[in-house]
Motif scaffolding. Structure first.
Motif: not given
Lengths: 301, 301
Positions: A113-116, A111, A2, A137
């Motif tokens: 927050a998990s972006s890498e 949605s 992502s 993260q």
């Protein structure tokens, strides 16, 4: 993996020796996300006004760009008017209306927050840091900046730089930020501020990448003709981050290939006004130009 | 194979942010031949005055450069005084005394006639053509030029260009000569004038090579510090032609390697004032920098 971009969406009015357009869709987050979308999923965080229509939104949808972070605010969308003359190396800004962008505070949604992989476009460094802190993260966070912040908010910019992995700036900005004329020295100084990866854009002359102790320098793709330099730097960043997010790691080899893909995307961007060329691409056209880019730049043929 | 250079020998007085020197040995033929001498035998055709001492001649002897074409004329040797400020991208000429160089007519000796590789340094295009015609056995003739001749002797320069295989000019000269801003278009126009190989020097940004339909673009070696840009272009040409003469053919692959070796020799030249660094080299140091140059510029690591 992502990829998230925070930046501007704008309506650009541009004059170059090759023509003139009025109020076409542009902005750093737009060029970035459209370029990056050719490598994988992208989420965009930006603000637009009442004048942003479904037709404009369709541009993002067409490229499967996730727009839940595209905030609508009362008022008009950011507008920029500029022109390029002669060798088109530098834009002359004729008018800037920040409009809704003036009070933009990026909202990071659950949605996101998990972006890498994260690209913090050229906004107030306080906001860049604010966003960065909401994305614990993230494995690779890169930021852009500009002379305005280097001159006016250096302290805040340095706090942001201390919290990112990479910075993408142009040659003049790198010199101003570091106080060094020599580009190697400039990159070393900037690395001391935090980011271990420093990417310096040199316009038609190419890009230099400084990653820990290693340096990679490459010329730009050499076009026989180009029409509009607007968005070249953001398209470079989109290709660079898009390729890294797709590759999933940032080894020296992948960083170099990311610079090449970034250069390829920038070369497409300038061929037509606005997003026209970037929207009309195919994976085959990108690979073909990557092949040409290697043929142009590689010693061993 | 045999390499011949026709050009200038001069005494240079130079000021840069790193120091100042007065009356040190320089000139296009000098930098060219010293750089080329690391690849194989070189013969030099130039003129010097009464002030050219055995000590100066020893510099050429030290590098086994054949000096039977080094003509002695009554009067003083060509003198140039200049300075570089800021980013040292451009020399500011403070004084030029052509002296014996003003009436220089290159004399091609019987021992030169078999030269297969020839570099016609930046002199009156009439003289370049005069020399070229005396070397019918040459397999590769390259020439340099400058704004002065492009503005004042364009017709004669075009006659010379029609009689050579390659031209080595800087970016500004290429644009002026071709009347085109775009470098690809500029190279195509110059190729139409005669030379199938067009080498465009872009200073700190590198070099572009146009050979028939093929293009190679490479950045310059990235030094952490350099002291004096004088002679960089001529050292590039010396490394380029020296490598080609050694390789003995001018395939695309060899031309690209020649550009890389030229860039390497230019990077050494600027590290110290005058010829100091070029004279103190070793084949090992050249190969080590070539290795670093490839590491700097190659996509695949």
């Amino acid at each position: 993996m992502s990829l998230l971009v925070v930046g501007s969406v704008a309506f650009d009015s541009i004059r170059t020796p090759h023509g003139e357009v009025d109020g076409i869709l542009g902005g750093s987050a737009t060029f970035f996300s459209v370029a990056a979308s050719w490598f994988g999923p992208v989420k965009v965080v930006a603000v637009v006004g009442d004048d942003f229509s479904d037709e404009h939104l369709e541009v993002f949808r067409l490229r499967s760009i996730e727009t839940s972070g595209l905030e609508r605010a009362p008022g008009k969308t950011f507008r920029w008017r500029g022109e390029y003359a002669g060798d088109m190396n530098e834009a002359r800004t004729l008018a800037v209306h920040l409009n809704v962008f003036e009070k933009f505070t990026p909202k990071i949604l659950p949605s996101h927050a998990s972006s890498e992989f994260v690209f913090l476009g050229n906004i107030d460094p306080r906001l860049q840091l604010h966003v960065r802190r909401q994305l614990p993260q993230a494995r690779l966070v890169a930021c852009d900046s500009m002379n305005y912040w280097i001159e006016g908010s250096l302290k805040e910019l340095k706090e942001t730089l201390a919290a990112v992995d990479a910075v993408v700036v142009n040659e003049g900005e790198a010199r101003m930020l570091s106080g060094r004329q020599n580009l190697r020295q400039a990159a070393t100084e900037i690395q001391k501020m935090g980011p271990r990866i420093v990417v310096i854009k040199r316009g038609e002359y190419g890009v230099a990448l400084f990653n820990n102790g290693s340096i990679f320098s490459t010329p730009a793709f050499m076009l026989e003709e180009f029409k509009d330099p607007t968005g070249a730097g953001d398209s470079f960043a989109g290709g660079f981050m898009g390729y890294l997010a797709k590759a999933g790691d940032f080894s020296e080899a992948n960083l170099r290939r990311a610079v090449a893909y970034g250069s390829v995307m920038a070369s497409f961007a300038v061929e037509e006004f606005g997003l026209q060329r970037l929207l009309g691409l195919t994976p085959q056209a990108i690979e073909a130009r990557m092949h040409d880019f290697m043929r142009l730049t590689q010693l061993d043929v």
